[in-house]
Design an enzyme around this catalytic site. Structure first.
Site, PDB file in Angstrom:
ATOM      1  N   GLU A  76      35.723  22.010 -13.814  1.00 62.74           N
ATOM      2  CA  GLU A  76      36.191  22.197 -15.192  1.00 62.74           C
ATOM      3  C   GLU A  76      37.361  23.168 -15.237  1.00 62.74           C
ATOM      4  OE1 GLU A  76      36.608  21.523 -18.102  1.00 62.74           O
ATOM      5  OE2 GLU A  76      34.817  21.367 -19.329  1.00 62.74           O
ATOM      6  N   ASP A  77      38.095  23.117 -16.330  1.00 65.71           N
ATOM      7  CA  ASP A  77      39.178  24.083 -16.514  1.00 65.71           C
ATOM      8  C   ASP A  77      38.651  25.453 -16.933  1.00 65.71           C
ATOM      9  OD1 ASP A  77      38.357  23.114 -19.007  1.00 65.71           O
ATOM     10  OD2 ASP A  77      40.372  22.757 -19.770  1.00 65.71           O
ATOM     11  N   PHE A  93      42.565  32.923 -26.545  1.00 61.47           N
ATOM     12  CA  PHE A  93      42.835  31.498 -26.385  1.00 61.47           C
ATOM     13  C   PHE A  93      43.983  31.333 -25.398  1.00 61.47           C
ATOM     14  CE2 PHE A  93      44.091  27.173 -27.175  1.00 61.47           C
ATOM     15  CZ  PHE A  93      42.856  26.553 -27.270  1.00 61.47           C
ATOM     16  N   VAL A  94      43.709  30.578 -24.331  1.00 65.67           N
ATOM     17  CA  VAL A  94      44.680  30.454 -23.250  1.00 65.67           C
ATOM     18  C   VAL A  94      45.170  29.003 -23.098  1.00 65.67           C
ATOM     19  CG1 VAL A  94      43.948  32.456 -21.910  1.00 65.67           C
ATOM     20  CG2 VAL A  94      42.717  30.294 -21.631  1.00 65.67           C
ATOM     21  N   ASP A 121      33.618  28.178 -21.907  1.00 65.40           N
ATOM     22  CA  ASP A 121      33.747  29.033 -23.089  1.00 65.40           C
ATOM     23  C   ASP A 121      32.345  29.184 -23.681  1.00 65.40           C
ATOM     24  OD1 ASP A 121      34.923  30.333 -25.257  1.00 65.40           O
ATOM     25  OD2 ASP A 121      35.498  28.495 -26.263  1.00 65.40           O
ATOM     26  N   LYS A 124      40.266  16.280 -20.219  1.00 69.69           N
ATOM     27  CA  LYS A 124      41.545  16.236 -19.525  1.00 69.69           C
ATOM     28  C   LYS A 124      41.843  17.571 -18.844  1.00 69.69           C
ATOM     29  CE  LYS A 124      43.347  13.492 -23.343  1.00 69.69           C
ATOM     30  NZ  LYS A 124      44.273  13.591 -24.490  1.00 69.69           N
ATOM     31  N   GLY A 125      41.326  18.640 -19.415  1.00 73.21           N
ATOM     32  CA  GLY A 125      41.732  20.000 -19.008  1.00 73.21           C
ATOM     33  C   GLY A 125      41.600  20.294 -17.531  1.00 73.21           C
ATOM     34  N   ASP A 131      45.129  23.021 -22.914  1.00 78.83           N
ATOM     35  CA  ASP A 131      46.054  22.662 -23.983  1.00 78.83           C
ATOM     36  C   ASP A 131      45.832  23.455 -25.251  1.00 78.83           C
ATOM     37  OD1 ASP A 131      43.497  21.327 -24.551  1.00 78.83           O
ATOM     38  OD2 ASP A 131      44.586  20.383 -26.197  1.00 78.83           O
ATOM     39  N   ARG A 179      49.798  21.698 -21.322  1.00 81.71           N
ATOM     40  CA  ARG A 179      48.963  21.541 -20.123  1.00 81.71           C
ATOM     41  C   ARG A 179      49.777  21.660 -18.837  1.00 81.71           C
ATOM     42  NH1 ARG A 179      43.933  19.394 -21.739  1.00 81.71           N
ATOM     43  NH2 ARG A 179      43.990  17.964 -23.495  1.00 81.71           N
ATOM     44  N   LYS A 228      35.136  32.400 -19.568  1.00 78.17           N
ATOM     45  CA  LYS A 228      35.271  33.300 -20.719  1.00 78.17           C
ATOM     46  C   LYS A 228      33.854  33.649 -21.186  1.00 78.17           C
ATOM     47  CE  LYS A 228      38.526  31.483 -23.713  1.00 78.17           C
ATOM     48  NZ  LYS A 228      38.906  30.940 -25.045  1.00 78.17           N
TER      49      LYS A 228
END
Ligand code: IMP
Ligand code: MG
Length: 182
Positions: A98-99, A152-153, A102, A42-43, A159, A165, A130
């Protein structure tokens, strides 16, 4: 500001500048090619929605849902495909949007999956990167909005436990919010 947020990391203005820069670059690179933008749910939905309006070449848009996270803040290392694409990707130039990257586990999995389905090319565009926590070291990211520190963002599609979000900028989540859960 939201009570669980420590500070703004990437502002609305910075996000807007990065969208324009990426959109121009992608427009140039995909001139004359059959582009499919694949938004990772969903991100990635907010970034993808903004980005496609900055890309000035004909395209198809599709969605995939993948997840390597529970409600926690660390990767499980296992990617679950929860929704597959509708469009046949064979022969198409695929841009996965993508959001955030990581560990890179999710995108390595998706890239290999679509290469195996005979896409003409598979490239990756992420709003945020990241790199400090990368496990999939071989993963090449073709377009990056902003490189960020290992924090962590939330916001701009990202989310924490399915919330936040909708917040318009990228924020650092207060450590106390997720540390009390471990
Ligand atoms: P990776 O497979 O470890 O690269 O994880 C990618 C996915 O984890 C992203 O698409 C996000 O959904 C989620 N994720 C990674 N870091 C963060 C973060 O700082 N905040 C929110 N979600 C994150
Ligand atoms: Mg995601």
């Amino acid at each position: 500001m939201h009570k669980d947020v420590e500070r703004v990391l990437v502002s609305e203005k910075q996000i807007d500048d990065m969208l324009t820069r990426l959109g121009n670059q992608i427009t140039k690179d995909y001139e004359g090619k059959e582009l499919v933008v694949l938004s990772v749910l969903k991100g990635g939905f907010i970034f993808a929605a903004d980005l496609v309006r900055k890309i000035d070449v004909p395209m198809q848009i599709d969605f995939i849902a993948a997840s390597s996270y529970g409600n926690r803040t660390e990767t499980s290392g296992i990617v679950q495909l929860k929704k597959d694409t509708d469009i046949d990707m064979a022969g198409k130039h695929l841009l996965i949007v993508e959001d955030i990257v990581d560990s890179g586990v999710t995108l390595s999995y998706l890239k290999k999956l679509f290469e195996s389905r005979n896409a003409a090319s598979v490239k990756i565009c992420t709003a945020f990167d990241k790199p400090a926590r990368r496990i999939a070291k071989e993963l090449k990211i073709d377009y990056v909005g902003a490189v960020i520190e290992d924090e962590f963002v939330v916001g701009y599609g990202l989310d924490y436990a399915e919330k936040m979000r909708n917040m318009p900028e990228l924020y650092v989540l207060k450590r106390s919010v997720y540390e009390q859960e471990d």
